[in-house]
Design a protein around this motif. Structure first.
Motif, PDB file in Angstrom:
ATOM      1  N   ILE A 104       0.528   7.371   7.203  1.00 58.73           N
ATOM      2  CA  ILE A 104       0.607   5.949   6.903  1.00 58.73           C
ATOM      3  C   ILE A 104      -0.487   5.615   5.905  1.00 58.73           C
ATOM      4  CG2 ILE A 104       0.359   3.646   7.874  1.00 58.73           C
ATOM      5  CD1 ILE A 104       1.605   4.682  10.428  1.00 58.73           C
ATOM      6  N   GLY A 105      -0.112   5.116   4.751  1.00 54.78           N
ATOM      7  CA  GLY A 105      -1.068   4.916   3.668  1.00 54.78           C
ATOM      8  C   GLY A 105      -1.532   3.494   3.488  1.00 54.78           C
ATOM      9  N   HIS A 106      -1.271   2.646   4.441  1.00 55.43           N
ATOM     10  CA  HIS A 106      -1.620   1.240   4.238  1.00 55.43           C
ATOM     11  C   HIS A 106      -1.942   0.580   5.572  1.00 55.43           C
ATOM     12  CE1 HIS A 106       2.309   0.122   5.929  1.00 55.43           C
ATOM     13  NE2 HIS A 106       2.772   1.157   5.245  1.00 55.43           N
ATOM     14  N   HIS A 107      -2.634  -0.550   5.479  1.00 56.90           N
ATOM     15  CA  HIS A 107      -2.886  -1.381   6.643  1.00 56.90           C
ATOM     16  C   HIS A 107      -1.780  -2.420   6.794  1.00 56.90           C
ATOM     17  CE1 HIS A 107      -7.225  -0.219   5.765  1.00 56.90           C
ATOM     18  NE2 HIS A 107      -7.041   0.190   7.002  1.00 56.90           N
TER      19      HIS A 107
ATOM     20  N   ALA B 123      -5.229   3.452   8.254  1.00 57.46           N
ATOM     21  CA  ALA B 123      -4.452   4.211   7.280  1.00 57.46           C
ATOM     22  C   ALA B 123      -4.861   5.679   7.347  1.00 57.46           C
ATOM     23  CB  ALA B 123      -4.688   3.655   5.885  1.00 57.46           C
TER      24      ALA B 123
END
Length: 318
Positions: free
Chosen positions: A3-6, A106
């Motif tokens: 998961i690359g994001h908040h 993330a």
């Protein structure tokens, strides 16, 4: 994939990170934001509990509707027990709290399957008016069967969800729950549930208000879909999400061979391993009836080794 994001929003409110020590938050009405309180996973200069204490002293918490727990120090080794203890102790300071998300990290902070959690049930017991609850990370995660009359949305994001947690959710009485989203994951990261563990959820008996069901990110997606095809709960759904997993032609055929799905508003199958003919069959069967179908990000072949072994992967693992 990690998961690359908040989270960018919670409870319909834009997410805002509470600033670190020495930086004053900009003037804002406390009930207009979803507040993210976090520390640093590596070499934290301030413990999460200290950041939360500053937050409680700085912001009018009686007006806070949505709270996001970000990273805590050494989350890859230390579980969320201290975080949960601090939240429970402060419950009387948050009378307006309606949404809570635990573990918004993330991949560059802490991969999803490295996040150490613990039993999150005390949070739901402490906040009986919560309408939305979410948690990221399955390592050590506990969820005991409970009764919660206000909860409308439950989201559990993992690279591997234990059978114990699945059974805890299935054994809970959640009369107001509209949205349920479980990332089942893989055995490699603790996902040891079987289709039989989903039976109480698929019956819908304890979930009379459920309209959006997501059982996704599963290595056993074909078996899950086969059970969903004849599940009583499906008849009352508006959205069915079976995305992010290892769904093949076999699973899609079982789904289309089960009960009608033409009453759905949306069927989400993105990240799949379907052939073009089967994708077209799904579209022809459902889109003609007005169902929105998401078949994006298909991976027909998987990874094929020299000996013919085919490897297929869920969307979010480590």
């Amino acid at each position: 994939m990690s998961i690359g994001h908040h989270l960018d929003a919670l409870y319909g409110l834009p997410a805002q990170t509470f600033p670190g020590p020495g930086d004053a938050p900009r003037p804002v009405e406390p009930d207009t934001l979803a507040w993210r309180v976090g520390s640093d996973v590596y070499d934290a200069g301030e413990a999460w509990t200290a950041a939360f204490a500053r937050f409680c002293d700085t912001v009018d918490t009686t007006r806070v509707k949505a709270l996001i727990v970000g990273a805590w120090e050494e989350a890859y080794e230390e579980n969320s027990a201290a975080v949960i203890e601090a939240l429970v102790a402060a419950r009387d300071r948050f009378p307006a709290l309606r949404a809570l998300f635990l573990g918004d990290m993330a991949g560059d902070e802490c991969e999803i399957s490295w996040i150490n959690q613990t039993d999150v049930t005390p949070l739901l017991a402490a906040f009986p008016d919560l309408e939305e609850f979410g948690v990221r990370g399955g390592s050590g995660l506990g969820f005991s069967a409970l009764t919660h009359g206000a909860l409308r949305s439950l989201v559990i994001e993992t690279g591997g969800l234990s059978a114990e947690v699945v059974r805890g959710v299935g054994g809970s009485d959640l009369p107001a729950l509209v949205h349920l989203d479980l990332w089942l994951g893989t055995p490699e990261y603790g996902g040891d549930s079987e289709v039989a563990d989903l039976a109480p959820i698929l019956s819908g008996a304890r979930l009379p208000s459920l309209r959006h069901l997501a059982l996704r990110n599963s290595e056993m997606q074909d078996a899950v879909v086969g059970a969903v095809a004849f599940a009583p709960v499906v008849a009352r759904l508006e959205v069915l999400d079976l995305s992010m997993g290892v769904l093949t032609d076999e699973g899609a055929a079982a789904l289309l061979g089960g009960q009608p799905l033409t009453h759905l508003k949306k069927l989400d199958l993105h990240h799949h391993y379907l052939s073009e003919p089967v994708k077209e069959r799904v579209r022809q069967t459902l889109e003609a009836a007005g169902v929105e179908v998401d078949l994006d990000r298909g991976h027909v072949e998987g990874d094929v080794e020299d000996d013919g072994t085919v490897w297929r992967y869920v969307a979010v693992g480590e």
